[in-house]
Structure formats: structure tokens, C-alpha cells
Scaffold this motif. Structure first.
Motif, PDB file in Angstrom:
ATOM      1  N   LEU A 261       0.830  -1.209   0.000  1.00 58.29           N
ATOM      2  CA  LEU A 261       0.000   0.000   0.000  1.00 58.29           C
ATOM      3  C   LEU A 261       0.866   1.261   0.000  1.00 58.29           C
ATOM      4  N   ILE A 262       1.968   1.222   0.735  1.00 59.80           N
ATOM      5  CA  ILE A 262       2.873   2.381   0.755  1.00 59.80           C
ATOM      6  C   ILE A 262       3.473   2.600  -0.633  1.00 59.80           C
ATOM      7  N   ILE A 263       3.897   1.517  -1.275  1.00 58.93           N
ATOM      8  CA  ILE A 263       4.484   1.631  -2.622  1.00 58.93           C
ATOM      9  C   ILE A 263       3.457   2.166  -3.611  1.00 58.93           C
ATOM     10  N   ILE A 264       2.225   1.647  -3.528  1.00 56.52           N
ATOM     11  CA  ILE A 264       1.153   2.115  -4.413  1.00 56.52           C
ATOM     12  C   ILE A 264       0.873   3.592  -4.173  1.00 56.52           C
ATOM     13  N   SER A 265       0.899   4.000  -2.900  1.00 50.21           N
ATOM     14  CA  SER A 265       0.644   5.410  -2.569  1.00 50.21           C
ATOM     15  C   SER A 265       1.688   6.325  -3.183  1.00 50.21           C
ATOM     16  N   VAL A 266       2.957   5.906  -3.129  1.00 48.72           N
ATOM     17  CA  VAL A 266       4.026   6.706  -3.734  1.00 48.72           C
ATOM     18  C   VAL A 266       3.831   6.786  -5.245  1.00 48.72           C
ATOM     19  N   ALA A 267       3.477   5.642  -5.851  1.00 49.28           N
ATOM     20  CA  ALA A 267       3.278   5.614  -7.306  1.00 49.28           C
ATOM     21  C   ALA A 267       2.098   6.480  -7.737  1.00 49.28           C
ATOM     22  N   ALA A 268       1.133   6.683  -6.818  1.00 51.67           N
ATOM     23  CA  ALA A 268      -0.066   7.457  -7.152  1.00 51.67           C
ATOM     24  C   ALA A 268       0.133   8.962  -7.009  1.00 51.67           C
ATOM     25  N   ILE A 269       1.277   9.389  -6.486  1.00 57.32           N
ATOM     26  CA  ILE A 269       1.489  10.817  -6.231  1.00 57.32           C
ATOM     27  C   ILE A 269       1.373  11.672  -7.495  1.00 57.32           C
TER      28      ILE A 269
ATOM     29  N   GLY B 181      -0.407  11.860   7.344  1.00 53.08           N
ATOM     30  CA  GLY B 181       0.959  12.356   7.248  1.00 53.08           C
ATOM     31  C   GLY B 181       1.346  12.864   5.883  1.00 53.08           C
ATOM     32  N   VAL B 182       0.801  12.244   4.833  1.00 53.95           N
ATOM     33  CA  VAL B 182       1.271  12.538   3.480  1.00 53.95           C
ATOM     34  C   VAL B 182       0.381  13.528   2.733  1.00 53.95           C
ATOM     35  N   ALA B 183      -0.925  13.545   3.031  1.00 51.10           N
ATOM     36  CA  ALA B 183      -1.844  14.437   2.306  1.00 51.10           C
ATOM     37  C   ALA B 183      -1.377  15.897   2.313  1.00 51.10           C
ATOM     38  N   PRO B 184      -0.968  16.452   3.466  1.00 52.03           N
ATOM     39  CA  PRO B 184      -0.486  17.849   3.444  1.00 52.03           C
ATOM     40  C   PRO B 184       0.724  18.030   2.538  1.00 52.03           C
ATOM     41  N   LEU B 185       1.588  17.006   2.469  1.00 50.82           N
ATOM     42  CA  LEU B 185       2.781  17.095   1.634  1.00 50.82           C
ATOM     43  C   LEU B 185       2.421  17.073   0.155  1.00 50.82           C
TER      44      LEU B 185
ATOM     45  N   VAL C 148       8.048  13.223  -6.184  1.00 47.60           N
ATOM     46  CA  VAL C 148       8.055  11.770  -6.006  1.00 47.60           C
ATOM     47  C   VAL C 148       9.363  11.272  -5.373  1.00 47.60           C
ATOM     48  N   PRO C 149      10.548  11.760  -5.776  1.00 46.58           N
ATOM     49  CA  PRO C 149      11.776  11.267  -5.138  1.00 46.58           C
ATOM     50  C   PRO C 149      11.799  11.511  -3.624  1.00 46.58           C
ATOM     51  N   VAL C 150      11.261  12.642  -3.179  1.00 46.33           N
ATOM     52  CA  VAL C 150      11.187  12.899  -1.738  1.00 46.33           C
ATOM     53  C   VAL C 150      10.242  11.906  -1.080  1.00 46.33           C
ATOM     54  N   ALA C 151       9.123  11.618  -1.744  1.00 45.88           N
ATOM     55  CA  ALA C 151       8.160  10.652  -1.212  1.00 45.88           C
ATOM     56  C   ALA C 151       8.788   9.261  -1.127  1.00 45.88           C
ATOM     57  N   GLU C 152       9.603   8.891  -2.106  1.00 45.65           N
ATOM     58  CA  GLU C 152      10.267   7.586  -2.085  1.00 45.65           C
ATOM     59  C   GLU C 152      11.215   7.486  -0.895  1.00 45.65           C
ATOM     60  N   ALA C 153      12.006   8.534  -0.677  1.00 47.11           N
ATOM     61  CA  ALA C 153      12.920   8.529   0.462  1.00 47.11           C
ATOM     62  C   ALA C 153      12.148   8.497   1.774  1.00 47.11           C
ATOM     63  N   LEU C 154      11.054   9.242   1.841  1.00 46.48           N
ATOM     64  CA  LEU C 154      10.220   9.262   3.040  1.00 46.48           C
ATOM     65  C   LEU C 154       9.653   7.873   3.320  1.00 46.48           C
ATOM     66  N   ALA C 155       9.211   7.164   2.289  1.00 42.58           N
ATOM     67  CA  ALA C 155       8.639   5.827   2.467  1.00 42.58           C
ATOM     68  C   ALA C 155       9.663   4.877   3.083  1.00 42.58           C
ATOM     69  N   VAL C 156      10.923   4.965   2.640  1.00 39.17           N
ATOM     70  CA  VAL C 156      11.964   4.121   3.214  1.00 39.17           C
ATOM     71  C   VAL C 156      12.207   4.506   4.669  1.00 39.17           C
TER      72      VAL C 156
END
Length: 310
Positions: free
Chosen positions: A79-87, A167-171, A178-186
Motif C-alpha cells: 500500500l505504501i508503494i502504491i501510494s508513492v506511485a499514485a502521487i 501524514g502525506v496528504a499535506p505534503l 516523487v523522489p522525496v516521497a520515495e525517500a520518506l517511504a523508506v
């Protein structure tokens, strides 16, 4: 000597080394699949160090929960990976304008994302202990009877989505790339491993600032209301401000202290845990966090953190 190196070196490896590698990969535009490498390294290190310097040796043994927890991890990490891909698609709904400070160094952008995500996820977490309908979903996470790395993603997927949205909606609204979101997910994955780890690692005085395992065990106390403390994901800043921070260096935990005293027979299988929040068995009254003074009294501490006989 080896134990000391592991106790103090392990958190540095995870928080600085693994997170740093993920940030470097994301900053250079590495293929998406390469961001999985730091996560796999973190999982491997977590399992290894839990066996070399365990907090409780029996927590390294399955409580008939290993397969279930692995399924939880697979579903929620997906779900986290899908969320990043959906950004990008979500960004298109927002429109073309971006308020994101892309002129800042990439590592500062990631730290900014962590600060915002920490606030949003912590607030949803606090609400989940206050409102019964959220607690029904969150109770899945509190049914654990041992703390080890995979517990961090042992959550109902709907609650995982709500926390991540907080946590992510405001961002996304302000245009997080997307690269920031990827780093955040890790960083989130690493933090969840560290927060629930069975490794007896040490961070010195930072234990009162960073939301790591020594403080998070208090959050899993089974008595009703006892776990309404130390809600933070990355930091304990919001807990200090809300009066929900607590710590007792002399307190030791065992499986007898964890779980939910009001629901000792909470379903243990994955399918049952997905369904139970929507059944009568998943019902729970509204919960309200206890004030700090009540917690100090329960832990037999005065306002300066000094232990007194109960």
C-alpha cells in the motif's frame, strides 16, 4: 565490547546509514526498485541484531504470529508503494502550482517531509486512542504479545491508509516531489522496524526525543488507557507538548505486559483481524488519553522522574 558496539552502532547504521543510502538513491533518480535495497538491508539487519542483542529472547520466537505478521507487512508495504506511485496522479488533481521548496538541498527536503509526516501520523494515532470507530481498526496493532521488527507494519490496512493520509496528504497538497516521497517511504519503514525492535540498542539522551523501542514499549501496555502515551512515529515532540510522554528506565517488559487486557481472546489470524473491526466483537468504548500526572503516579515517578516505592 562487541555488545557495546552493536548497541550504539546499530541505531546509527539504521537511522543514518540505511536512511542516508535511500536519500542518496532517491536524490540521484535511481530506478524505483533500487529503493527496495535499503529496506531489505534494514529488515536483514533488524532480524540479525535482534538475535545478537535481544531485549527479550522469547520475543525472537514465533507466538503463532510469524506468518500473519508477514502477510500484514506484505499488504501494508504494498500500500505504501502504491501510494508513492499514485502521487503524480494526485498532483494532477491538485493542479500545476507547487509550493514545495525544491531549491533546498534534497536531504533538507526529506527532513522537512519527515517533520510534517510525523505530525500528521501522530495526530491520527492519538485520535485512534480517543475515538471508538478508529480504535476498532487500531486495536489490530495492539493485539501483539511481543515486540519485534515486523510489528511496525502489523496493522489493519484501512488504519495504515488513514495514518499515511494524515501524514502525506499535506505534503501532496504543497507539491512534494516523487523522489522525496520515495525517500520518506523508506524512512517510515526503517522507523517502524526500529520502533518495535526486540534489539536492546541504546541512543542515550535521544531516547526522550526519538520515538524508538525503549519508549514505544510503554505504548503497548495492555491495561485500558495505560498505552495512551508515546504516540509519535519519528519523534516524541508532540507527546511532550500533549503531556503524553512517559519513560521509566527501570521498567522491564514481558509478553504478560502486552496486548489488550479487555480483549485477551482477540483474533490472531490475518483474515479474522481484517474482519473483526466491523463485527460486534470488535466494539470498544471511546478512549481518552490520561493526563501526565496520572501516568507519573502509575509509574511511581515524581515530576523529576525519580523512582519512589508504590
Amino acid at each position: 565490547m562487541t555488545t557495546t558496539v552493536l548497541r550504539y552502532g546499530y541505531p546509527l547504521f539504521m537511522l543514518v546509514g540505511v536512511n542516508g543510502a535511500a536519500i542518496a538513491l532517491a536524490a540521484t533518480g535511481a530506478p524505483h526498485w533500487q529503493l527496495l535495497l535499503p529496506v531489505l538491508a534494514a529488515v536483514g539487519a533488524s532480524f540479525l541484531v535482534e538475535r545478537l542483542i535481544p531485549y527479550q529472547r522469547d520475543w525472537n520466537q514465533s507466538h503463532n504470529d510469524s506468518v500473519r505478521d508477514a502477510v500484514h507487512v506484505f499488504v501494508n508495504e504494498s500500500l505504501i508503494i502504491i501510494s508513492v506511485a499514485a502521487i503524480p496522479a494526485l498532483a494532477a488533481l491538485r493542479g500545476g502550482h507547487s509550493w514545495w521548496p525544491e531549491q533546498l538541498p534534497f536531504v533538507i527536503q526529506v527532513l522537512l517531509a519527515i517533520v510534517v509526516a510525523d505530525a500528521g501520523i501522530t495526530l491520527v494515532h492519538m485520535a485512534s486512542h480517543r475515538y471508538g470507530w478508529l480504535w476498532r481498526l487500531h486495536a489490530v496493532h495492539h493485539s501483539v504479545t511481543r515486540c519485534y521488527g515486523l510489528n511496525g507494519l502489523m496493522k489493519h490496512p484501512l488504519h495504515q491508509m488513514l495514518e499515511m493520509a494524515g501524514g502525506v496528504a499535506p505534503l501532496i497538497v504543497v507539491g512534494m516531489p516523487v523522489p522525496v516521497a520515495e525517500a520518506l517511504a523508506v524512512c517510515v519503514a526503517v522507523q517502524l522496524l526500529m520502533q518495535h525492535s526486540n534489539a536492546d540498542y541504546r541512543v542515550g539522551p535521544l531516547r526522550g526525543v526519538l520515538a524508538l523501542n525503549s519508549g514505544h514499549r510503554f505504548h503497548h501496555l495492555k491495561q485500558a488507557g495505560a498505552g495512551d502515551v508515546n504516540f509519535g512515529l519519528f519523534t516524541l515532540v508532540w507527546d511532550h507538548l500533549a503531556g503524553t510522554y512517559v519513560y521509566d528506565a527501570d521498567r522491564r517488559f514481558s509478553s504478560d505486559d502486552l496486548g489488550m487486557a479487555a480483549k485477551p481472546d482477540y483474533p490472531a489470524g490475518y483474515a479474522e483481524q481484517i474482519v473483526v473491526p466491523f463485527t460486534e466483537a470488535g466494539a470498544c468504548g471511546t478512549m481518552r488519553p490520561l493526563p501526565r500526572r496520572t501516568w507519573r503516579q502509575r509509574l511511581s515517578l515524581d515530576d523529576h522522574g525519580t523512582r519512589h516505592p508504590s
